[in-house]
Design an enzyme around this catalytic site. Structure first.
Site, PDB file in Angstrom:
ATOM      1  CB  SER A 119      -0.942  -0.010   1.212  1.00  0.00           C
ATOM      2  OG  SER A 119      -0.201  -0.116   2.407  1.00  0.00           O
ATOM      3  CB  CYS A 120      -0.189   4.763  -0.296  1.00  0.00           C
ATOM      4  SG  CYS A 120       0.473   6.398  -0.615  1.00  0.00           S
ATOM      5  N   PRO A 121       3.004   4.332   0.733  1.00  0.00           N
ATOM      6  CG  PRO A 121       5.040   5.440   1.292  1.00  0.00           C
ATOM      7  CD  PRO A 121       3.896   4.597   1.885  1.00  0.00           C
ATOM      8  CG  MET A 122       5.953   0.408   0.510  1.00  0.00           C
ATOM      9  SD  MET A 122       7.494   1.376   0.723  1.00  0.00           S
ATOM     10  CE  MET A 122       8.635   0.422  -0.257  1.00  0.00           C
ATOM     11  CG  ASP A 162      -3.047   1.047  -2.645  1.00  0.00           C
ATOM     12  OD1 ASP A 162      -4.253   1.259  -2.378  1.00  0.00           O
ATOM     13  OD2 ASP A 162      -2.139   1.806  -2.300  1.00  0.00           O
TER      14      ASP A 162
END
Length: 81
Positions: free
Chosen positions: A17-20, A44
């Site tokens: 999930s964010c920010p990956m 995501d």
């Protein structure tokens, strides 16, 4: 999946999930040559707006297409310089 683009590399960020997804997309794009296309595969839903916003605000990249199919979000990002 789109077959319009000759992808140079595929980045699998499913389950992240964010920010990956953005962080890993940037890292992968940095390793490519101008004209190369990166296919990013994510789960995501936020990656749709996140990658769009990142590409719009980043020199040297162009978001070619985003495809949503069966809760899989595929992004095609071209390195332009």
């Amino acid at each position: 999946m789109s077959s319009e683009y000759q992808t140079t590399e595929t980045l699998d960020v499913k389950g992240q999930s964010c920010p990956m997804p953005i962080v890993k997309t940037k890292q992968s794009i940095d390793d490519l040559e101008a004209g190369d296309v990166l296919e990013v595969v994510a789960t995501d839903s936020g990656s749709m707006s996140d990658i769009q916003g990142w590409a719009d605000g980043t020199d040297g990249v162009e978001l070619l297409e985003q495809v949503e199919e069966d809760d899989i979000y595929t992004h095609y990002v071209k390195k332009t310089e």
